[in-house]
Design a protein around this motif. Sequence first.
Motif, PDB file in Angstrom:
ATOM      1  N   LEU A  29       8.272   2.139  10.070  1.00 60.16           N
ATOM      2  CA  LEU A  29       9.471   1.955   9.256  1.00 60.16           C
ATOM      3  C   LEU A  29      10.696   2.260  10.088  1.00 60.16           C
ATOM      4  O   LEU A  29      10.738   3.267  10.809  1.00 60.16           O
ATOM      5  N   ASP A  30      11.700   1.372  10.009  1.00 56.26           N
ATOM      6  CA  ASP A  30      12.943   1.570  10.746  1.00 56.26           C
ATOM      7  C   ASP A  30      13.992   2.237   9.869  1.00 56.26           C
ATOM      8  O   ASP A  30      13.874   2.277   8.641  1.00 56.26           O
ATOM      9  N   GLU A  31      15.046   2.725  10.491  1.00 55.76           N
ATOM     10  CA  GLU A  31      16.110   3.387   9.733  1.00 55.76           C
ATOM     11  C   GLU A  31      16.788   2.390   8.789  1.00 55.76           C
ATOM     12  O   GLU A  31      16.947   1.213   9.096  1.00 55.76           O
ATOM     13  N   GLY A  32      17.121   2.889   7.601  1.00 51.04           N
ATOM     14  CA  GLY A  32      17.766   2.057   6.591  1.00 51.04           C
ATOM     15  C   GLY A  32      16.822   1.152   5.832  1.00 51.04           C
ATOM     16  O   GLY A  32      17.243   0.448   4.913  1.00 51.04           O
ATOM     17  N   GLN A  33      15.525   1.163   6.196  1.00 48.32           N
ATOM     18  CA  GLN A  33      14.554   0.316   5.516  1.00 48.32           C
ATOM     19  C   GLN A  33      13.783   1.104   4.459  1.00 48.32           C
ATOM     20  O   GLN A  33      13.661   2.327   4.539  1.00 48.32           O
ATOM     21  N   THR A  34      13.240   0.362   3.476  1.00 46.43           N
ATOM     22  CA  THR A  34      12.414   0.960   2.437  1.00 46.43           C
ATOM     23  C   THR A  34      11.025   0.347   2.499  1.00 46.43           C
ATOM     24  O   THR A  34      10.875  -0.878   2.487  1.00 46.43           O
ATOM     25  N   LEU A  35      10.020   1.217   2.578  1.00 47.82           N
ATOM     26  CA  LEU A  35       8.628   0.793   2.578  1.00 47.82           C
ATOM     27  C   LEU A  35       8.024   1.135   1.220  1.00 47.82           C
ATOM     28  O   LEU A  35       8.022   2.297   0.804  1.00 47.82           O
ATOM     29  N   GLY A  36       7.517   0.129   0.514  1.00 46.58           N
ATOM     30  CA  GLY A  36       6.825   0.357  -0.746  1.00 46.58           C
ATOM     31  C   GLY A  36       5.349   0.580  -0.494  1.00 46.58           C
ATOM     32  O   GLY A  36       4.672  -0.261   0.092  1.00 46.58           O
ATOM     33  N   LEU A  37       4.843   1.733  -0.917  1.00 45.44           N
ATOM     34  CA  LEU A  37       3.440   2.083  -0.738  1.00 45.44           C
ATOM     35  C   LEU A  37       2.777   1.986  -2.108  1.00 45.44           C
ATOM     36  O   LEU A  37       3.058   2.799  -2.992  1.00 45.44           O
ATOM     37  N   VAL A  38       1.961   0.973  -2.335  1.00 52.29           N
ATOM     38  CA  VAL A  38       1.437   0.688  -3.669  1.00 52.29           C
ATOM     39  C   VAL A  38      -0.090   0.703  -3.674  1.00 52.29           C
ATOM     40  O   VAL A  38      -0.744   0.540  -2.647  1.00 52.29           O
ATOM     41  N   GLY A  39      -0.633   0.889  -4.872  1.00 55.07           N
ATOM     42  CA  GLY A  39      -2.069   0.906  -5.074  1.00 55.07           C
ATOM     43  C   GLY A  39      -2.387   1.601  -6.377  1.00 55.07           C
ATOM     44  O   GLY A  39      -1.518   2.208  -7.003  1.00 55.07           O
ATOM     45  N   THR A  40      -3.628   1.509  -6.800  1.00 50.16           N
ATOM     46  CA  THR A  40      -4.047   2.155  -8.037  1.00 50.16           C
ATOM     47  C   THR A  40      -4.251   3.647  -7.803  1.00 50.16           C
ATOM     48  O   THR A  40      -4.188   4.136  -6.668  1.00 50.16           O
ATOM     49  N   SER A  41      -4.515   4.389  -8.875  1.00 52.17           N
ATOM     50  CA  SER A  41      -4.837   5.809  -8.749  1.00 52.17           C
ATOM     51  C   SER A  41      -6.080   5.959  -7.874  1.00 52.17           C
ATOM     52  O   SER A  41      -7.068   5.241  -8.049  1.00 52.17           O
ATOM     53  N   GLY A  42      -6.020   6.894  -6.919  1.00 54.52           N
ATOM     54  CA  GLY A  42      -7.137   7.112  -6.019  1.00 54.52           C
ATOM     55  C   GLY A  42      -7.163   6.216  -4.806  1.00 54.52           C
ATOM     56  O   GLY A  42      -8.097   6.281  -4.000  1.00 54.52           O
ATOM     57  N   SER A  43      -6.133   5.378  -4.631  1.00 54.09           N
ATOM     58  CA  SER A  43      -6.113   4.456  -3.490  1.00 54.09           C
ATOM     59  C   SER A  43      -5.733   5.152  -2.186  1.00 54.09           C
ATOM     60  O   SER A  43      -5.966   4.611  -1.112  1.00 54.09           O
ATOM     61  N   GLY A  44      -5.110   6.333  -2.297  1.00 55.32           N
ATOM     62  CA  GLY A  44      -4.724   7.072  -1.095  1.00 55.32           C
ATOM     63  C   GLY A  44      -3.244   7.058  -0.793  1.00 55.32           C
ATOM     64  O   GLY A  44      -2.804   7.639   0.202  1.00 55.32           O
ATOM     65  N   LYS A  45      -2.436   6.437  -1.654  1.00 59.15           N
ATOM     66  CA  LYS A  45      -1.011   6.320  -1.338  1.00 59.15           C
ATOM     67  C   LYS A  45      -0.306   7.676  -1.370  1.00 59.15           C
ATOM     68  O   LYS A  45       0.498   7.984  -0.478  1.00 59.15           O
ATOM     69  N   THR A  46      -0.591   8.516  -2.364  1.00 58.99           N
ATOM     70  CA  THR A  46       0.041   9.836  -2.421  1.00 58.99           C
ATOM     71  C   THR A  46      -0.479  10.726  -1.306  1.00 58.99           C
ATOM     72  O   THR A  46       0.291  11.493  -0.708  1.00 58.99           O
ATOM     73  N   LEU A  47      -1.766  10.621  -1.002  1.00 62.99           N
ATOM     74  CA  LEU A  47      -2.330  11.422   0.087  1.00 62.99           C
ATOM     75  C   LEU A  47      -1.685  11.045   1.419  1.00 62.99           C
ATOM     76  O   LEU A  47      -1.428  11.915   2.267  1.00 62.99           O
ATOM     77  N   THR A  48      -1.395   9.770   1.604  1.00 62.61           N
ATOM     78  CA  THR A  48      -0.690   9.331   2.813  1.00 62.61           C
ATOM     79  C   THR A  48       0.691   9.961   2.890  1.00 62.61           C
ATOM     80  O   THR A  48       1.108  10.457   3.951  1.00 62.61           O
ATOM     81  N   ALA A  49       1.417   9.966   1.773  1.00 60.89           N
ATOM     82  CA  ALA A  49       2.747  10.576   1.738  1.00 60.89           C
ATOM     83  C   ALA A  49       2.669  12.073   2.036  1.00 60.89           C
ATOM     84  O   ALA A  49       3.508  12.613   2.773  1.00 60.89           O
ATOM     85  N   LEU A  50       1.673  12.756   1.478  1.00 60.15           N
ATOM     86  CA  LEU A  50       1.515  14.195   1.737  1.00 60.15           C
ATOM     87  C   LEU A  50       1.192  14.453   3.204  1.00 60.15           C
ATOM     88  O   LEU A  50       1.676  15.427   3.796  1.00 60.15           O
ATOM     89  N   ALA A  51       0.377  13.588   3.810  1.00 62.58           N
ATOM     90  CA  ALA A  51       0.035  13.758   5.219  1.00 62.58           C
ATOM     91  C   ALA A  51       1.274  13.589   6.097  1.00 62.58           C
ATOM     92  O   ALA A  51       1.474  14.331   7.065  1.00 62.58           O
TER      93      ALA A  51
END
Length: 546
Positions: A29-51
């Motif tokens: 991800l570059d500066e000023g950009q927004t990355l949407g991290l999507v998926g169902t519950s249990g897909s790993g998106k929140t765990l990725t953010a925590l990591a």
Amino acid sequence: MSREPRLSVSGLRVELDGRALLSDVSLSLDEGQTLGLVGTSGSGKTLTALAIAGLLPPGMEVSGSVRLDGEELLGLPEDRWCRIRGDRIGLVSQEPATALNPLMTIGAQIAETVRLHRMVPYDEALRIARVTMEEVGLPPSRVGPDRYPHELSGGQRQRVALALALAMRPELLIADEPTTALDVTVQAQVLALLKRLTRQYGIALVFVSHDLAVVGQIADRIVVMDEGRVIERRGPNGMVLADLRAPQSMRLLDAARRRPVRTSKVAADAPVVLQARSVSFEHKPFASRSILARIRGHRAVDHVSLELRRGESLGIVGESGSGKTSLLRLLLGLERPSEGDVLLGDQSMVHATGAQRRAMRRRMQAVFQDPYGSFDPRWRVERLVAEPLDLIEPAIPAAERRRKVEAALANVGLPADAADRFPHAFSGGQRQRIAIARALIVEPDVVALDEAISALDIFTRNQILDLLAELTRKLGIAWLFVSHDLSVVQGVTDRVAVMQDGRIVETGPTARLFADPRHPHTRDLIAAMPQLPDAVRLRTSTLETP
């Protein structure tokens, strides 16, 4: 020479007891950009953010690489992480009420963040807090820094959480489902605010969500996750929605577009099971001189009339503070109206005696947003589901209670042996089914759902909506939906009532109201809805592949 991305994640792997929770996650991800991290519950998106933020729970092993402006973050000692979080990495959570200290003013909390990372006097930190509050739409003339979190609306608290995250002008902002609990107009404001501030200050934003329509409004690039892996990566946002390749991604998009099939029709002469007759409700004045006394004289519900027929599904929608929750409390008999009457069938709930009210409570049940919060974690499911049977006299024998519990669980698609387990053993969608089974066990005339579906991922939400449509067909129950999520209400109700400032400003059949809204406030609410078709648009850009 190519420039280093603001955020670069490569080969990220997270394990717990030898089991991989994340596998080979890579993104940039570059500066000023927004990355949407999507998926169902249990897909790993929140765990990725925590990591990425260095906030993985104890016991988890992490490997790979997470670089922020070229600096490797994995393996840093905790004291170094404490200097990075809040300074170079800002965090915004789904529920700001749990992230804010109820004993501190909002200005003091933002100033505290500044002083933790900058050696400045308190007055200077408070000045920075005021400036940041102004930037996120909380001018001192309207929301002063001396206010406490409980004095603010949900949207205002989310703006405070955003101010906390932005006060240090971080290089990276991670927002995990930051708009899920907000009504559509406040959600649109927060999304616009995030988009403007991240671009203004060159902040890279990781926006975590299960809502494709919301992500389509804000993200420049989208990463789709499933079972701990990246299955789709595209840019810009419209391309990932218009040119899906992975089967799991296509299922996600199909689920977002899908609406439950309602086969039952409400007969014109169906009996009225619930009725409000010009009900009003005023918050009682407080004797103390505390800040709560400011609500003295506030009329939350103002001469509202409505009716609900057997087998009908009625949605009550409106912005935060519109009065929909206060109206629901009146309809459930949890508050006594200051004027008017509420009838369950042909019986007045206002003038009923104690014994009558107890009998009437069996005929109306409620399902809430967080079923786990309404469960005693020490009780097994059998006891949880059977609890409303205590409203029936004389007491039901144990064998009959068990039979009724198993029948209620079967009605919501759960096996009989679920009765012997504890609530923590179930997923969020299964717990919501248990809550619905508990409401159904006494065979009520009306079931009220207070934001009961909005926080579920798209697949679980569709399962619950299909279940409710089937239960309507089988049992003829009347449903009362109170929600800020217009997409849910549009998909599952027969009629909709729109509230503003304690009044119903428009009501009508769902299809007509969404196709041809007649009141300006209704038009504003519908215009603020995230629309998936708007996000599905082709843009000329080079596709990236995982």
